[in-house]
Write a protein that holds these residues in place. Structure first.
Motif, mmCIF file in Angstrom:
data_model
loop_
_atom_site.group_PDB
_atom_site.id
_atom_site.type_symbol
_atom_site.label_atom_id
_atom_site.label_comp_id
_atom_site.label_asym_id
_atom_site.label_seq_id
_atom_site.Cartn_x
_atom_site.Cartn_y
_atom_site.Cartn_z
ATOM 1 N N ILE A 4 0.848 -1.331 -0.240
ATOM 2 C CA ILE A 4 -0.012 0.073 -0.018
ATOM 3 C C ILE A 4 0.734 1.234 0.136
ATOM 4 O O ILE A 4 1.758 1.312 0.647
ATOM 5 N N GLY A 5 0.643 2.198 -1.005
ATOM 6 C CA GLY A 5 1.364 3.309 -0.930
ATOM 7 C C GLY A 5 2.701 3.440 -1.569
ATOM 8 O O GLY A 5 3.303 4.615 -1.896
ATOM 9 N N THR A 6 3.165 2.090 -1.936
ATOM 10 C CA THR A 6 4.695 2.216 -2.590
ATOM 11 C C THR A 6 4.784 1.386 -3.439
ATOM 12 O O THR A 6 4.448 0.049 -3.637
ATOM 13 N N LEU A 7 5.344 1.946 -4.729
ATOM 14 C CA LEU A 7 5.850 1.266 -5.940
ATOM 15 C C LEU A 7 7.216 0.614 -5.618
ATOM 16 O O LEU A 7 7.952 1.599 -5.755
ATOM 17 N N THR A 8 7.259 -0.748 -5.633
ATOM 18 C CA THR A 8 8.907 -1.108 -5.680
ATOM 19 C C THR A 8 9.329 -1.729 -6.736
ATOM 20 O O THR A 8 8.756 -1.853 -7.648
ATOM 21 N N ARG A 9 10.587 -1.958 -6.730
ATOM 22 C CA ARG A 9 11.321 -2.758 -8.015
ATOM 23 C C ARG A 9 10.711 -3.933 -8.306
ATOM 24 O O ARG A 9 10.453 -4.336 -9.578
ATOM 25 N N ALA A 10 10.406 -4.619 -7.230
ATOM 26 C CA ALA A 10 9.822 -6.093 -7.558
ATOM 27 C C ALA A 10 8.308 -5.738 -8.080
ATOM 28 O O ALA A 10 7.883 -6.702 -9.133
ATOM 29 N N ASP A 11 7.510 -4.849 -7.718
ATOM 30 C CA ASP A 11 6.332 -4.643 -8.268
ATOM 31 C C ASP A 11 6.471 -4.254 -9.849
ATOM 32 O O ASP A 11 5.683 -4.663 -10.729
ATOM 33 N N LEU A 12 7.616 -3.218 -10.251
ATOM 34 C CA LEU A 12 7.767 -3.005 -11.772
ATOM 35 C C LEU A 12 8.153 -4.528 -12.480
ATOM 36 O O LEU A 12 7.529 -4.595 -13.549
ATOM 37 N N ALA A 13 8.987 -5.185 -11.624
ATOM 38 C CA ALA A 13 9.317 -6.405 -12.427
ATOM 39 C C ALA A 13 8.052 -7.373 -12.602
ATOM 40 O O ALA A 13 8.085 -8.130 -13.946
ATOM 41 N N GLU A 14 7.058 -7.504 -11.597
ATOM 42 C CA GLU A 14 5.916 -8.275 -11.687
ATOM 43 C C GLU A 14 5.125 -7.793 -12.889
ATOM 44 O O GLU A 14 4.557 -8.561 -13.641
ATOM 45 N N SER A 15 4.999 -6.555 -12.997
ATOM 46 C CA SER A 15 4.259 -5.948 -14.048
ATOM 47 C C SER A 15 4.743 -6.348 -15.658
ATOM 48 O O SER A 15 4.048 -6.352 -16.341
ATOM 49 N N ILE A 16 6.138 -6.166 -15.578
ATOM 50 C CA ILE A 16 6.780 -6.427 -16.970
ATOM 51 C C ILE A 16 6.614 -7.826 -17.128
ATOM 52 O O ILE A 16 6.083 -8.520 -18.187
ATOM 53 N N ARG A 18 4.279 -9.666 -16.031
ATOM 54 C CA ARG A 18 2.817 -9.963 -16.756
ATOM 55 C C ARG A 18 2.392 -9.568 -17.965
ATOM 56 O O ARG A 18 1.769 -10.332 -18.711
ATOM 57 N N ARG A 19 2.740 -8.313 -18.365
ATOM 58 C CA ARG A 19 2.330 -7.467 -19.599
ATOM 59 C C ARG A 19 2.974 -8.211 -20.705
ATOM 60 O O ARG A 19 2.839 -8.137 -21.915
ATOM 61 N N VAL A 20 4.568 -8.382 -20.765
ATOM 62 C CA VAL A 20 5.279 -8.582 -21.841
ATOM 63 C C VAL A 20 5.444 -10.175 -21.817
ATOM 64 O O VAL A 20 5.873 -10.581 -22.961
ATOM 65 N N GLY A 21 5.630 -10.805 -20.462
ATOM 66 C CA GLY A 21 5.784 -12.119 -20.517
ATOM 67 C C GLY A 21 7.277 -12.716 -20.472
ATOM 68 O O GLY A 21 7.414 -13.859 -20.535
ATOM 69 N N LEU A 22 8.098 -11.864 -20.183
ATOM 70 C CA LEU A 22 9.535 -12.029 -19.613
ATOM 71 C C LEU A 22 9.262 -12.931 -18.401
ATOM 72 O O LEU A 22 8.461 -12.864 -17.574
ATOM 73 N N SER A 23 10.353 -13.676 -18.226
ATOM 74 C CA SER A 23 10.473 -14.420 -16.755
ATOM 75 C C SER A 23 10.597 -13.270 -15.518
ATOM 76 O O SER A 23 11.009 -12.245 -15.995
ATOM 77 N N ARG A 24 10.338 -13.754 -14.447
ATOM 78 C CA ARG A 24 10.362 -12.955 -13.486
ATOM 79 C C ARG A 24 11.666 -12.497 -13.047
ATOM 80 O O ARG A 24 12.226 -11.249 -12.998
ATOM 81 N N ASP A 26 14.151 -12.390 -15.587
ATOM 82 C CA ASP A 26 14.477 -11.479 -16.554
ATOM 83 C C ASP A 26 13.945 -10.176 -16.423
ATOM 84 O O ASP A 26 14.706 -9.160 -16.623
ATOM 85 N N SER A 27 12.757 -10.155 -16.017
ATOM 86 C CA SER A 27 12.090 -8.796 -15.759
ATOM 87 C C SER A 27 12.857 -8.048 -14.505
ATOM 88 O O SER A 27 12.931 -6.724 -14.622
ATOM 89 N N LEU A 28 13.246 -8.712 -13.420
ATOM 90 C CA LEU A 28 13.943 -7.816 -12.613
ATOM 91 C C LEU A 28 15.361 -7.406 -12.949
ATOM 92 O O LEU A 28 15.832 -6.392 -12.682
ATOM 93 N N VAL A 29 15.951 -8.211 -13.753
ATOM 94 C CA VAL A 29 17.104 -7.864 -14.502
ATOM 95 C C VAL A 29 17.285 -6.731 -15.475
ATOM 96 O O VAL A 29 17.902 -5.493 -15.165
ATOM 97 N N MET A 30 15.901 -6.541 -16.020
ATOM 98 C CA MET A 30 15.707 -5.308 -16.983
ATOM 99 C C MET A 30 15.358 -4.190 -15.981
ATOM 100 O O MET A 30 15.924 -2.954 -16.186
ATOM 101 N N VAL A 31 14.430 -4.219 -15.038
ATOM 102 C CA VAL A 31 14.363 -3.132 -14.192
ATOM 103 C C VAL A 31 15.787 -2.845 -13.440
ATOM 104 O O VAL A 31 15.904 -1.352 -13.483
ATOM 105 N N GLU A 32 16.346 -3.398 -12.780
ATOM 106 C CA GLU A 32 17.751 -3.059 -12.375
ATOM 107 C C GLU A 32 18.750 -2.540 -13.346
ATOM 108 O O GLU A 32 19.250 -1.413 -12.876
#
Length: 98
Positions: A4-16, A18-24, A26-32
């Protein structure tokens, strides 16, 4: 998904994930990678502009005299570089809509 109230790196990776279909992973590597690139540019003295979101600006502040509010004693404040964020008009409009 989000805390609640905070968007984290993990949240961004999770969104990628779900939307793009990359593995979790790979998504985290992209965000980082994106965040690391932004930090590197700022450390090199560049401003970072993300169209439709906003601009991270670096400003050099000159030396000035400050005052301790408790004691009233004047204290010199050393020159420094500060980071600020200026939201785009699109982001301001979107936030204003609620």
């Amino acid at each position: 998904m989000r805390s609640i109230g905070t968007l984290t790196r993990a949240d961004l990776a999770e969104s990628i994930n779900r939307r793009v279909g990359l593995s979790r992973a790979d998504s985290l590597v992209m965000v980082e990678s994106i965040l690391q690139h932004m930090c590197g540019a700022l450390a090199d003295g560049e401003n970072v502009k993300i169209s439709g979101f906003g601009t991270f600006l670096l400003r050099d502040k000159a030396e000035r005299v400050g005052r301790n509010p408790k004691t009233g004693i004047e204290v010199p404040i050393t020159p420094r570089r500060v980071l600020s964020f200026r939201a785009s008009q699109m982001l301001k409009d979107r936030i204003g809509q609620g």
